[in-house]
Scaffold this active site. Structure first.
Site, PDB file in Angstrom:
ATOM      1  N   LEU A  27       1.003  -1.086  -0.012  1.00 25.88           N
ATOM      2  CA  LEU A  27      -0.076  -0.098   0.082  1.00 25.88           C
ATOM      3  C   LEU A  27       0.910   1.262   0.020  1.00 25.88           C
ATOM      4  O   LEU A  27       0.236   2.180  -0.563  1.00 25.88           O
ATOM      5  CB  LEU A  27      -0.964  -0.037   1.317  1.00 25.88           C
ATOM      6  N   GLY A  30       7.300   4.321   4.199  1.00 27.18           N
ATOM      7  CA  GLY A  30       7.691   5.413   4.847  1.00 27.18           C
ATOM      8  C   GLY A  30       9.183   5.117   5.272  1.00 27.18           C
ATOM      9  O   GLY A  30       9.660   3.931   5.180  1.00 27.18           O
ATOM     10  N   VAL A  35       3.981  -0.859   4.432  1.00 28.39           N
ATOM     11  CA  VAL A  35       2.731  -1.042   4.677  1.00 28.39           C
ATOM     12  C   VAL A  35       2.202  -1.862   3.660  1.00 28.39           C
ATOM     13  O   VAL A  35       2.046  -1.447   2.412  1.00 28.39           O
ATOM     14  CB  VAL A  35       2.098   0.414   4.670  1.00 28.39           C
ATOM     15  N   ASP A 158       2.943  16.092  14.543  1.00 30.29           N
ATOM     16  CA  ASP A 158       3.433  16.138  12.961  1.00 30.29           C
ATOM     17  C   ASP A 158       2.314  16.280  11.980  1.00 30.29           C
ATOM     18  O   ASP A 158       2.075  15.607  11.132  1.00 30.29           O
ATOM     19  CB  ASP A 158       4.260  15.024  12.565  1.00 30.29           C
TER      20      ASP A 158
HETATM   21  P1  ATP Z   1       7.065   8.199   7.777  1.00 28.02           P
HETATM   22  O1  ATP Z   1       8.432   8.239   7.066  1.00 28.02           O
HETATM   23  O2  ATP Z   1       6.087   8.942   7.302  1.00 28.02           O
HETATM   24  O3  ATP Z   1       7.130   8.252   9.286  1.00 28.02           O
HETATM   25  P2  ATP Z   1       5.956   5.462   8.251  1.00 28.02           P
HETATM   26  O4  ATP Z   1       7.252   4.287   8.061  1.00 28.02           O
HETATM   27  O5  ATP Z   1       5.962   5.697   9.733  1.00 28.02           O
HETATM   28  O6  ATP Z   1       6.446   6.606   7.648  1.00 28.02           O
HETATM   29  P3  ATP Z   1       3.282   5.346   7.440  1.00 28.02           P
HETATM   30  O7  ATP Z   1       3.697   7.138   7.421  1.00 28.02           O
HETATM   31  O8  ATP Z   1       2.668   5.264   8.915  1.00 28.02           O
HETATM   32  O9  ATP Z   1       4.789   4.853   7.686  1.00 28.02           O
HETATM   33  O10 ATP Z   1       2.631   4.944   6.549  1.00 28.02           O
HETATM   34  C1  ATP Z   1       3.541   4.866   5.312  1.00 28.02           C
HETATM   35  C2  ATP Z   1       2.708   4.933   3.977  1.00 28.02           C
HETATM   36  O11 ATP Z   1       1.752   3.721   3.835  1.00 28.02           O
HETATM   37  C3  ATP Z   1       1.560   5.975   4.091  1.00 28.02           C
HETATM   38  O12 ATP Z   1       2.191   7.235   3.403  1.00 28.02           O
HETATM   39  C4  ATP Z   1       0.222   5.465   3.346  1.00 28.02           C
HETATM   40  O13 ATP Z   1       0.675   5.775   2.095  1.00 28.02           O
HETATM   41  C5  ATP Z   1       0.438   3.922   3.663  1.00 28.02           C
HETATM   42  N1  ATP Z   1      -0.657   3.669   4.621  1.00 28.02           N
HETATM   43  C6  ATP Z   1      -0.126   3.870   6.043  1.00 28.02           C
HETATM   44  N2  ATP Z   1      -1.245   3.312   6.814  1.00 28.02           N
HETATM   45  C7  ATP Z   1      -2.308   3.064   5.992  1.00 28.02           C
HETATM   46  C8  ATP Z   1      -3.703   2.695   6.331  1.00 28.02           C
HETATM   47  N3  ATP Z   1      -4.322   2.331   7.356  1.00 28.02           N
HETATM   48  N4  ATP Z   1      -4.439   2.103   4.850  1.00 28.02           N
HETATM   49  C9  ATP Z   1      -3.733   2.551   3.782  1.00 28.02           C
HETATM   50  N5  ATP Z   1      -2.485   3.113   3.529  1.00 28.02           N
HETATM   51  C10 ATP Z   1      -1.743   3.371   4.795  1.00 28.02           C
END
Ligand code: ATP
Ligand code: MG
Ligand code: MG
Length: 506
Positions: A27, A30, A35, A158
């Site tokens: 999906l 990050g 994800v 954030d």
């Molecule tokens: P960041 O670098 O932003 O801290 P991260 O590794 O903490 O990234 P998230 O920001 O939680 O990850 O999620 C990464 C991506 O995955 C999001 O930008 C979104 O595109 C997708 N995503 C996250 N959660 C969901 C969800 N519940 N449903 C669909 N897509 C999601």
């Protein structure tokens, strides 16, 4: 990054948590995680699975994120009158660890959501989203923040378009569409391979090396800054309405899919002889009903209401009202003056970011977009832009800010930028963005209390929910918070403008 300590090399069909979840496709990703869409065999629904990098630092951050998520996901919200509000925060459904070739990964399971608000801003080509939708997003965001701040004691730190995700409505219907598109793609590749008689295998649609993120990077239209720029004259073209087709495209894109082509509802529609076999193979109604047991037609799948629903996501940088993890918080454009100057901060910092976000939804432009120059830093420029829009920085911030001396001289003037051009928010909305006088006035009355420079005086989210501008918000018409005062400051909320001292045990 797919090495020991890094991301988990997930693959289609892989089982998680003792076989409960079956991985379907990627999906997004990050800095901390990848994800994935997965099928939950217990609830028989699809979920989003965030698989965190296995290094110690990422694991520890993920364990903090889980504690914060558990606090905001708790069902107490329903018991204590925050029923509407808690719906606007992405809730954690499950968490566990998963061992793979790169180590032990923390996994968080969430409901499946769609694209983030930056995608919506881009959809409207940075010309602003129709006010009707902005009101819906703003009211839901404020309700969610009020719940986080007042009920949970959690500060997001954030808030920005990328971290607010849109709901997709009927997830199972979207998954079905996406599975169809995936299959179509795979079949096309098969046909192509057959035709070119090649023996070399091409990567499958779910290959883990496909590092496309749905969040994307933040390229912006240049030359549209607020400060030191002349007015953009001439009328701007009207934004296209968010048609159901458009919204559907947003939904399909959430799966990292390129824009879907219109799909035939029956296997044989307008296909040339060569394509017919492929269409029949990939889109037979038999296969459609086999994928999810859902036999609605494409038209039925596409019916959308005009109600946008959003949820606050990514608590990866969040903290507690009585336990801050760092003072380096907030993404640049959404950073509050107290944080830039190095003063104490609290939950009110989220309100500043929320106001910046709402302005951006309305106009398509950042409220503040600082840049460095020969003789000044990004921080200098940021403070100058804030002063130009909102007036002098209060002396209390100048007195207590750890970095105040490097920006201001003893007379409280900026050291590195002299000529400031005062341009109040109402005039910016009217002159630059062509809002009618009355609307510019109302929007500025709505935003300014959230942009109070002194964090202890900043309006709280709950009070702002009661603002007349939000009275006619579609889907939330009657929603008011009688216990909070419109324009009142949130200073009575613990941790509103500084970390509460004590011995937190979270
Ligand atoms: P960041 O670098 O932003 O801290 P991260 O590794 O903490 O990234 P998230 O920001 O939680 O990850 O999620 C990464 C991506 O995955 C999001 O930008 C979104 O595109 C997708 N995503 C996250 N959660 C969901 C969800 N519940 N449903 C669909 N897509 C999601
Ligand atoms: Mg994020
Ligand atoms: Mg994160």
């Amino acid at each position: 990054d797919y090495k020991p300590g890094g991301y988990h090399p997930a693959s289609r069909g892989e089982l998680y948590n003792n076989g409960r979840y079956i991985l379907v496709r990627k999906l997004g990703w990050g800095h901390f995680s990848t994800v994935w869409l997965a099928k939950d065999t217990v609830s028989n629904a699809h979920v989003a699975m965030k698989v965190v990098r296995s290094d110690k630092v990422y694991t520890e951050a993920a364990l903090d994120e889980i504690k914060l998520l558990k606090r905001v996901s708790s069902s107490d919200g329903f018991l204590e009158g925050f029923c509407e509000a808690s719906k606007h925060i992405l809730s954690l459904l499950d968490n566990f660890t998963h061992t793979g070739p790169n180590g032990k990964h923390v996994v968080m399971v969430f409901e499946v959501l769609g694209e983030n608000l930056l995608a919506l801003i881009k959809k409207y080509e940075h010309r602003g989203i129709p006010t009707m939708y902005v009101k819906q997003i703003a009211k839901q965001l404020l309700l969610g923040l009020d719940y986080m701040h007042r009920k949970c004691g959690v500060i997001h730190t954030d808030i920005k378009p990328e971290n607010v995700l849109m709901e997709v409505g009927d997830v199972e219907a979207i998954v079905k569409m996406v599975e169809l598109l995936d299959k179509q793609k795979r079949d096309q590749r098969k046909v192509h391979r057959r035709a070119t008689r090649t023996s070399i295998e091409t990567p499958t649609a779910t290959a883990v090396s496909s590092r496309s993120s749905t969040s994307g990077s933040r390229e912006r239209v240049s030359g549209r800054r607020l400060r030191r720029h002349t007015l953009i004259t001439g009328s701007q073209p009207l934004p296209s309405p968010l048609s159901s087709t458009n919204f559907f495209e947003i939904k399909a894109q959430m799966m990292g899919q390129s824009l879907p082509r219109p799909m035939p509802t029956t296997p044989k529609t307008n296909v040339s002889a060569g394509e017919e076999e492929q269409a029949t193979n990939s889109l037979s109604s038999m296969e459609i009903s086999n994928t999810t047991g859902d036999d609605r037609t494409e038209e039925e799948l596409r019916t959308d209401s005009d109600v946008i629903q959003v949820k606050i996501a990514d608590l990866g940088n969040a903290c507690w009202f009585d336990e801050h993890y760092t003072n380096s918080i907030q993404t640049r454009e959404y950073r509050s003056p107290e944080v830039i100057i190095g003063c104490e901060w609290g939950a009110s910092a989220d309100i500043w970011s929320a106001a910046c976000l709402i302005f951006e939804l309305l106009t398509g432009d950042f409220l503040f977009e600082p840049d460095e120059g020969h003789s000044y830093s990004k921080d200098d420029d940021h403070i100058a832009q804030i002063v130009e829009l909102l007036g002098e920085i209060p002396s209390q911030l100048l007195r207590t800010g750890r970095h105040a001396r490097s920006f201001f001289n003893s007379r409280g003037q900026l050291r590195n930028i002299s000529k400031l051009k005062f341009w109040p928010l109402k005039d910016v909305l009217r002159e630059k963005y062509k809002f009618p006088e009355e609307e510019a006035q109302t929007i500025s009355e709505f935003l300014l209390p959230m942009l109070r420079l002194n964090p202890s005086e900043r309006a709280d989210a709950g009070g702002m929910v009661n603002h007349p501008w939000l009275n006619d918000t579609v889907g939330l018409e009657g929603v008011q918070l009688s216990e909070r005062q419109l324009y009142g400051s949130g200073a009575d909320i613990p941790g509103w403008y500084r970390e509460v001292a004590g011995h937190p045990r979270h």
